[in-house]
Design an enzyme around this catalytic site. Structure first.
Site, PDB file in Angstrom:
ATOM      1  N   SER A 120       0.818  -1.213   0.000  1.00  0.00           N
ATOM      2  CA  SER A 120       0.000   0.000   0.000  1.00  0.00           C
ATOM      3  C   SER A 120       0.851   1.263   0.000  1.00  0.00           C
ATOM      4  O   SER A 120       0.514   2.258  -0.656  1.00  0.00           O
ATOM      5  CB  SER A 120      -0.927   0.010   1.231  1.00  0.00           C
ATOM      6  OG  SER A 120      -1.859  -1.040   1.167  1.00  0.00           O
ATOM      7  N   GLU A 121       1.956   1.240   0.731  1.00  0.00           N
ATOM      8  CA  GLU A 121       2.797   2.425   0.869  1.00  0.00           C
ATOM      9  C   GLU A 121       3.748   2.604  -0.302  1.00  0.00           C
ATOM     10  O   GLU A 121       4.037   3.725  -0.717  1.00  0.00           O
ATOM     11  CB  GLU A 121       3.603   2.359   2.178  1.00  0.00           C
ATOM     12  CG  GLU A 121       2.758   2.369   3.435  1.00  0.00           C
ATOM     13  CD  GLU A 121       2.073   3.694   3.669  1.00  0.00           C
ATOM     14  OE1 GLU A 121       2.418   4.697   3.006  1.00  0.00           O
ATOM     15  OE2 GLU A 121       1.164   3.743   4.529  1.00  0.00           O
ATOM     16  N   GLY A 122       4.253   1.499  -0.837  1.00  0.00           N
ATOM     17  CA  GLY A 122       5.274   1.592  -1.876  1.00  0.00           C
ATOM     18  C   GLY A 122       6.628   1.916  -1.269  1.00  0.00           C
ATOM     19  O   GLY A 122       6.717   2.444  -0.145  1.00  0.00           O
TER      20      GLY A 122
END
Length: 266
Positions: A120-122
């Site tokens: 989700s954050e990368g």
């Protein structure tokens, strides 16, 4: 020196006979408590002791209770460890289960949760603005100082150092979710992990005051609550972001994925 009139002396005498308010703190032979009616105390699992709430009616007594593991119900202002649990003590919301510092229990996160958060954050090896312009680095670490100087690793980060930074960052959110959810709420590893992902994204202040947490603590079905409440958290800067909508959907999926590992309460 001003003399007291008979009327003022009489008023003082009656003031001394006034009742202490229900929900006031008390102490029964050194055990902290709260002045409650015996009915309210017993319904909350507490023990009433007479004679420690002076001048109150006979049915208002000092209510005390032990709770959780090595905990005792007391007002949050007098809980030295600051480690409290809600929903376990009768009386006002500030009368909580106070645990010793050594008894703090924070459930671990499973691999599915860590992988979900990373996805989700990368991965960002150097500090750079996120979708709403906040400087971040690694897997969603929000910079606290210019150039993220607080990060104990050199830039560019590797996936290994970014992982270590993430694990350190997540501890705060594991702790606040565990703290804000009542011990009566049973969560498996995926359910707890989805809530930590949500907290990591929106902050502990927002999760702690949320309808989602309130509904869980009220005893509603966790899977239903998550499916109805998590999707509402899809805005940033007042705008609906497709990325947040997708993230909330993945958190709902993770939350509703069956697991036999119960991590809360731990």
């Amino acid at each position: 020196m001003q003399k007291l009139t008979f009327a003022s002396l009489l008023a003082l005498a009656f003031a001394g006979l006034s009742h202490a308010a229900i929900n006031d703190p008390c102490s029964a032979n050194g055990t902290p408590g709260v002045c409650l009616t015996t009915t309210v105390c017993s319904s909350g699992g507490g023990t009433s002791r007479a004679g420690f709430c002076p001048n109150d009616p006979t049915n208002v007594q000092c209510c005390s209770k032990t709770c959780s593991t090595n905990g005792v119900c007391r007002f949050t202002s007098s809980c030295a460890s600051g480690n409290t649990l809600t929903g376990l003590c009768p009386g006002p919301s500030t009368f909580r289960c106070c645990l010793p510092s050594s008894s703090a229990c924070v459930p671990a996160l499973n691999t599915a949760t860590i992988d979900h958060i990373k996805s989700s954050e990368g991965f960002v090896p150097r500090p750079a603005p996120d979708p709403i312009g906040l400087p971040t680095v690694g897997y969603g670490h929000l910079c606290q100082t210019t150039g993220c100087a607080e990060v104990p690793y050199s830039f560019p980060l590797t996936t290994s150092t970014a992982h270590s930074l993430l694990i350190s960052d997540l501890r705060t959110y594991q702790t606040c979710i565990a703290r804000d959810i009542n011990d009566s709420v049973r969560l498996n590893s995926n359910q707890f992990g989805a809530l930590v992902s949500w907290a990591f994204n929106v902050g502990c202040t927002n999760t702690g005051s949320s309808t989602l947490i309130r509904r869980l603590n009220a005893g509603e079905a966790p899977n239903t609550v998550a499916a109805e409440e998590l999707p509402k958290w899809n805005r940033a800067g007042g705008q609906v972001l497709p990325g947040l909508t997708a993230r909330r959907a993945r958190e709902v999926t993770l939350f509703r994925t069956a697991s036999s590992t119960i991590v809360h309460p731990c």
